[in-house]
Scaffold this active site. Structure first.
Site, mmCIF file in Angstrom:
data_model
loop_
_atom_site.group_PDB
_atom_site.id
_atom_site.type_symbol
_atom_site.label_atom_id
_atom_site.label_comp_id
_atom_site.label_asym_id
_atom_site.label_seq_id
_atom_site.Cartn_x
_atom_site.Cartn_y
_atom_site.Cartn_z
ATOM 1 N N CYS A 111 44.798 68.793 -23.697
ATOM 2 C CA CYS A 111 43.647 69.031 -22.818
ATOM 3 C C CYS A 111 43.398 70.523 -22.553
ATOM 4 O O CYS A 111 42.320 70.887 -22.092
ATOM 5 C CB CYS A 111 43.842 68.293 -21.502
ATOM 6 S SG CYS A 111 44.189 66.555 -21.754
ATOM 7 N N HIS A 257 39.331 71.303 -16.728
ATOM 8 C CA HIS A 257 39.528 70.068 -17.484
ATOM 9 C C HIS A 257 39.232 68.892 -16.563
ATOM 10 O O HIS A 257 39.689 68.838 -15.420
ATOM 11 C CB HIS A 257 40.970 70.006 -17.995
ATOM 12 C CG HIS A 257 41.338 68.663 -18.528
ATOM 13 N ND1 HIS A 257 40.538 67.986 -19.415
ATOM 14 C CD2 HIS A 257 42.404 67.855 -18.288
ATOM 15 C CE1 HIS A 257 41.090 66.824 -19.703
ATOM 16 N NE2 HIS A 257 42.231 66.722 -19.028
ATOM 17 N N ASN A 287 37.824 61.238 -19.170
ATOM 18 C CA ASN A 287 38.686 62.332 -19.635
ATOM 19 C C ASN A 287 38.621 62.408 -21.155
ATOM 20 O O ASN A 287 39.144 61.529 -21.839
ATOM 21 C CB ASN A 287 40.111 62.058 -19.151
ATOM 22 C CG ASN A 287 41.102 63.115 -19.609
ATOM 23 O OD1 ASN A 287 40.807 63.924 -20.488
ATOM 24 N ND2 ASN A 287 42.281 63.096 -19.013
HETATM 25 N N1 ACO Z 1 43.420 48.976 -12.048
HETATM 26 C C1 ACO Z 1 43.994 48.354 -11.004
HETATM 27 N N2 ACO Z 1 45.266 48.616 -10.597
HETATM 28 C C2 ACO Z 1 45.944 49.532 -11.300
HETATM 29 C C3 ACO Z 1 45.392 50.217 -12.402
HETATM 30 C C4 ACO Z 1 44.083 49.890 -12.766
HETATM 31 N N3 ACO Z 1 43.452 50.485 -13.794
HETATM 32 N N4 ACO Z 1 46.323 51.068 -12.888
HETATM 33 C C5 ACO Z 1 47.409 50.934 -12.121
HETATM 34 N N5 ACO Z 1 47.188 50.025 -11.150
HETATM 35 C C6 ACO Z 1 48.086 49.566 -10.109
HETATM 36 C C7 ACO Z 1 49.527 49.774 -10.456
HETATM 37 O O1 ACO Z 1 50.029 48.734 -11.263
HETATM 38 C C8 ACO Z 1 50.133 49.805 -9.106
HETATM 39 O O2 ACO Z 1 50.302 48.483 -8.663
HETATM 40 P P1 ACO Z 1 51.651 48.045 -7.890
HETATM 41 O O3 ACO Z 1 51.692 48.913 -6.669
HETATM 42 O O4 ACO Z 1 51.428 46.602 -7.629
HETATM 43 O O5 ACO Z 1 52.762 48.357 -8.841
HETATM 44 C C9 ACO Z 1 49.084 50.463 -8.231
HETATM 45 O O6 ACO Z 1 47.855 50.351 -8.963
HETATM 46 C C10 ACO Z 1 49.339 51.899 -7.948
HETATM 47 O O7 ACO Z 1 49.741 52.522 -9.176
HETATM 48 P P2 ACO Z 1 50.085 54.020 -9.242
HETATM 49 O O8 ACO Z 1 50.537 54.364 -10.624
HETATM 50 O O9 ACO Z 1 50.971 54.375 -8.077
HETATM 51 O O10 ACO Z 1 48.650 54.609 -8.992
HETATM 52 P P3 ACO Z 1 48.292 56.087 -8.677
HETATM 53 O O11 ACO Z 1 47.690 56.152 -7.326
HETATM 54 O O12 ACO Z 1 49.399 57.027 -8.991
HETATM 55 O O13 ACO Z 1 47.141 56.357 -9.728
HETATM 56 C C11 ACO Z 1 46.749 57.378 -11.847
HETATM 57 C C12 ACO Z 1 47.394 56.238 -11.111
HETATM 58 C C13 ACO Z 1 45.246 57.338 -11.595
HETATM 59 C C14 ACO Z 1 47.024 57.278 -13.323
HETATM 60 C C15 ACO Z 1 47.335 58.678 -11.256
HETATM 61 O O14 ACO Z 1 48.722 58.686 -11.329
HETATM 62 C C16 ACO Z 1 46.810 59.881 -11.933
HETATM 63 O O15 ACO Z 1 45.674 60.251 -11.721
HETATM 64 N N6 ACO Z 1 47.636 60.568 -12.728
HETATM 65 C C17 ACO Z 1 47.187 61.636 -13.549
HETATM 66 C C18 ACO Z 1 46.951 61.069 -14.871
HETATM 67 C C19 ACO Z 1 45.873 61.737 -15.623
HETATM 68 O O16 ACO Z 1 44.879 62.217 -15.132
HETATM 69 N N7 ACO Z 1 46.075 61.732 -16.889
HETATM 70 C C20 ACO Z 1 45.108 62.228 -17.759
HETATM 71 C C21 ACO Z 1 45.718 62.677 -18.985
HETATM 72 S S1 ACO Z 1 46.533 64.123 -18.723
HETATM 73 C C22 ACO Z 1 45.466 65.233 -18.575
HETATM 74 O O17 ACO Z 1 44.326 65.113 -18.909
HETATM 75 C C23 ACO Z 1 45.981 66.424 -17.959
#
Ligand code: ACO
Length: 330
Positions: A111, A257, A287
């Protein structure tokens, strides 16, 4: 010595995928995706190859700049989702646009890749006095490597491309790029390879990835990526500004990004910069990895959010781990 952005161009695939569409393939819903990521819709390629999207974006930028493709000295393409191991996407774009005098090659920095490519382009302009125009492109088909069974990552990723034509100028420029390979395990996609008939006794080298991880798709530790990204953005922007003693308040617009709106909000807060100084497209682009910065930049130019004379900071962070920023006058 600085750079002048002569023109920009972009290509977004025509297929629009809504959050409700994503809910048809994984257990998710519009409300979860919008509140956790800021994404409402994203574009996905429906057969457009990565090189094609890059070439379309490049053609638009060339037309807008009104230059002869034969005057392009370098084509630097950022991608992690090329159509071939070889040739490079830059060579494919060269072939499409008829830039026969250019040297063309790809950069792999996930990215952060577009920012790395601009950093490299600036160095060529600095050291090669024969270099006239440099075409910098980022094109990604993240749908090639998305695990559509993993709801926590597949809702994030999308496809697209954008390009920028730059030349030398006397205006302000600074860039800073960095990497941390120790964080590789937080975001990766493993490459499959043909079995080597001679490797009977070959030992598997420990590489930090999960041996059980599926081949060819992105594996992500969302929480770790989130922690890294919210610190990386201010770190890279500050490092670039410090190199030229620039007060960050002098920056008119940040084009970061587009990973996730919550990352941008937290990073802006950590940074002490109002969020309205961050140009965002995440709502309708998702993204697109390295293509996200130039897609957003191109959109900001089209919407008059970036005007000639503005000081702009492009900033990327992503797998590798990698991070970087470039500051220049538009
Ligand atoms: N829909 C519904 N529920 C979901 C989804 C979904 N798509 N994905 C995960 N969940 C659930 C999980 O299973 C979890 O359920 P549980 O509590 O019963 O186990 C709950 O939601 C919370 O999950 P978390 O992983 O704690 O969710 P979080 O608030 O951390 O959000 C996310 C997840 C959005 C991926 C976050 O961690 C994030 O933004 N991380 C950065 C990732 C990113 O942007 N990556 C991009 C690539 S890297 C880059 O571009 C730099």
């Amino acid at each position: 010595m600085g750079i002048k952005v002569l023109s920009t161009g972009s290509y977004t695939p025509s297929l629009t995928i809504t959050n409700d569409d994503m809910a048809k393939i994984v257990d998710t819903n519009d409300e979860w995706i919008r509140t956790r990521t800021g994404i409402s819709t994203r574009r996905m390629s429906c057969g457009e190859p990565t090189w094609y999207m890059g070439a379309q974006a490049a053609k638009q930028a060339i037309e807008r700049a009104g230059i002869d493709p034969l005057d392009i000295s370098y084509i630097i393409d950022s991608t992690i989702t090329g159509d071939f191991f070889t040739p490079s996407m830059a060579c494919m774009i060269q072939r499409e646009i008829g830039a026969e005098n250019a040297a063309a090659f790809d950069v792999s920095a996930a990215c952060s890749g577009f920012v790395f490519a601009v950093d490299i382009a600036h160095r060529y302009l600095l050291t090669d006095d024969k270099a006239k125009y440099i075409l910098v492109v980022a094109n990604e088909n993240l749908s090639y490597i998305t695990n559509f069974n993993d709801r926590s990552s597949c809702v994030l990723f999308a496809d697209g491309a954008a390009a920028m034509i730059i030349e030398r100028s006397d205006s302000l420029f600074s860039s800073w790029i960095g990497s941390d390979g120790n964080g590789m395990q937080y975001l990766y996609a493993k490459v499959g390879h043909v079995p080597n008939p001679f490797e009977e006794n070959a030992e598997e080298m420990p590489d930090g990835s999960d041996p059980e991880a599926p081949m060819g798709v992105l594996v992500q530790n969302g929480k770790e990526v989130y922690k890294f990204a919210t610190k990386a953005l201010p770190r890279a922007a500050k490092a670039a500004a410090d190199r030229i003693g620039l007060d960050l308040n002098k920056i008119d617009l940040f084009v970061p990004h587009q990973a996730n709106i919550r990352i941008l909000e937290t990073a802006a807060k950590n940074f002490g910069i109002p969020i309205d100084k961050f140009y965002t497209t995440i709502d309708h682009t998702g993204n697109t990895s390295s293509a996200s910065v130039p897609i957003a930049f191109n959109e900001a130019v089209e919407n008059n959010a970036i005007k000639r004379g503005d000081i702009v900071c492009i900033v990327g962070f992503g797998a590798g781990l990698t991070l970087g920023a470039a500051i220049f006058e538009y």
